[in-house]
Design a protein around this motif. Structure first.
Motif, PDB file in Angstrom:
ATOM      1  N   THR A   7      17.517   7.686  -5.240  1.00 19.67           N
ATOM      2  CA  THR A   7      16.235   7.048  -5.511  1.00 19.67           C
ATOM      3  C   THR A   7      15.085   8.038  -5.355  1.00 19.67           C
ATOM      4  N   LEU A  13       7.574   7.093  -6.731  1.00 22.80           N
ATOM      5  CA  LEU A  13       7.694   5.717  -7.221  1.00 22.80           C
ATOM      6  C   LEU A  13       6.322   5.063  -7.335  1.00 22.80           C
ATOM      7  N   ASP A  17       4.850   3.787 -10.836  1.00 21.79           N
ATOM      8  CA  ASP A  17       4.490   2.370 -10.880  1.00 21.79           C
ATOM      9  C   ASP A  17       3.055   2.218 -11.369  1.00 21.79           C
ATOM     10  N   VAL A 233      11.270   0.221 -11.437  1.00 24.79           N
ATOM     11  CA  VAL A 233      10.507   0.974 -10.448  1.00 24.79           C
ATOM     12  C   VAL A 233      10.120   0.074  -9.282  1.00 24.79           C
ATOM     13  N   ARG A 237      11.068   0.319  -5.327  1.00 23.14           N
ATOM     14  CA  ARG A 237      10.045   0.368  -4.274  1.00 23.14           C
ATOM     15  C   ARG A 237      10.297  -0.720  -3.216  1.00 23.14           C
TER      16      ARG A 237
END
Length: 239
Positions: A7, A13, A17, A233, A237
Motif C-alpha cells: 500500500t 494516498l 485522493d 484510494v 486510506r
C-alpha cells in the motif's frame, strides 16, 4: 485488508485522493462548457454562411436612403437580423454585431489556447505521479484507468491548441473583407471575393466547434474512471 507492504504511504494516498476528488470535479465542468461554446460558435458560423449565401446571388444595389440608419436591402440576409442582430445600414460601416462576433471569437481562441497549455503542463506532472504508483501493487490493477484519464486529458489539450489555431485563421480570413456597404457593393459588382472568404472562415469555425465537442467527450469519458480510482484510494486510506 490490504497488505501494508503493498500500500502507498499515507501522505501519497492523501495526495492522490485530493487529485482524484478535485480534478474529477474540474472535469465535470470541462465536459460541459466546450459543448456550450461549440453551440455558440456554430451560431456565429451560420451567420457568416447566411451572409455568404446572400452575397453570392444578390445583385448589388445602390444606396436607397439618405438616412444613415436605413437598412441596406441588398446586403442584409433574410432572417439574419432577428437571429444575430447583424444589420447593415446605409450610412454605417461594419455592423457592430459583426465586430462583436469577431472579438468574441478572438477571446475564445485566447482562452482555449491558454486552457490547452495549462492542461498540457498538468498532464506532464500527472504522468510522472502516475508512473510512481507502479511501485505499489495495491493500485496495480487501476493503473490502466489512471493513465487513460491522463491520455484523454492530454488529447483534449492538443485539440484545444488546434481549435485556437483554426479560430485565429478564420479571423485572418474575415480581416480580408471590408464590411462597409460601399466596399461590399463594389465587390458584388466585381469578383465577389467576400462570400468566398466568409464561407472559408465559417468552415474553419465549424471544424473548431466539432473539435471542441470532441474535447468535451474525451473529458466526459473520464467520469467512471475517476470514480473507481478514488474509491480504491479511499478504501486504502480507511484501512
Amino acid at each position: 485488508m490490504p497488505d501494508e507492504a503493498q500500500t502507498p504511504p499515507g501522505s501519497l494516498l492523501q495526495l492522490i485522493d485530493n487529485l482524484a476528488t478535485f480534478h474529477r470535479e474540474h472535469e465535470k465542468y470541462y465536459a460541459q462548457a466546450p459543448l456550450r461554446q461549440a453551440a455558440e460558435l456554430q451560431a456565429r458560423s451560420r451567420a457568416l454562411k447566411a451572409l455568404a449565401d446572400r452575397w453570392s446571388d444578390v445583385e448589388a444595389g445602390e444606396r436607397t436612403s439618405a438616412v444613415a440608419f436605413a437598412g441596406a436591402d441588398d446586403l442584409n440576409a433574410p432572417g439574419l437580423v432577428a437571429e444575430s442582430g447583424i444589420l447593415f445600414m446605409e450610412g454605417e460601416g461594419e455592423p457592430a454585431e459583426l465586430g462583436r462576433l469577431r472579438r468574441e471569437v478572438g477571446v475564445l481562441a485566447e482562452e482555449t489556447e491558454q486552457g490547452g497549455a495549462w492542461l498540457t503542463r498538468a498532464m506532464e506532472e500527472a504522468w510522472e505521479i502516475a508512473g510512481s504508483l507502479a511501485a505499489h501493487p495495491a493500485l496495480a490493477d487501476l493503473l490502466g484507468e489512471r493513465h487513460r484519464i491522463i491520455a484523454n486529458d492530454w488529447q483534449s489539450a492538443g485539440l484545444q491548441a488546434l481549435v485556437a489555431r483554426l479560430l485565429r485563421r478564420g479571423l485572418d480570413l474575415l480581416a480580408r473583407v471590408d464590411f462597409s456597404p460601399e466596399a461590399l457593393r463594389a465587390d458584388l459588382r466585381g469578383e465577389r471575393q467576400a462570400p468566398a472568404y466568409l464561407y472559408s472562415a465559417s468552415e474553419l469555425f465549424d471544424r473548431a466547434a466539432d473539435l471542441m465537442a470532441e474535447s468535451a467527450t474525451l473529458v466526459h469519458e473520464n467520469e467512471r474512471r475517476w470514480r473507481v480510482f478514488r474509491a480504491r484510494v479511499r478504501l486504502l486510506r480507511s484501512a
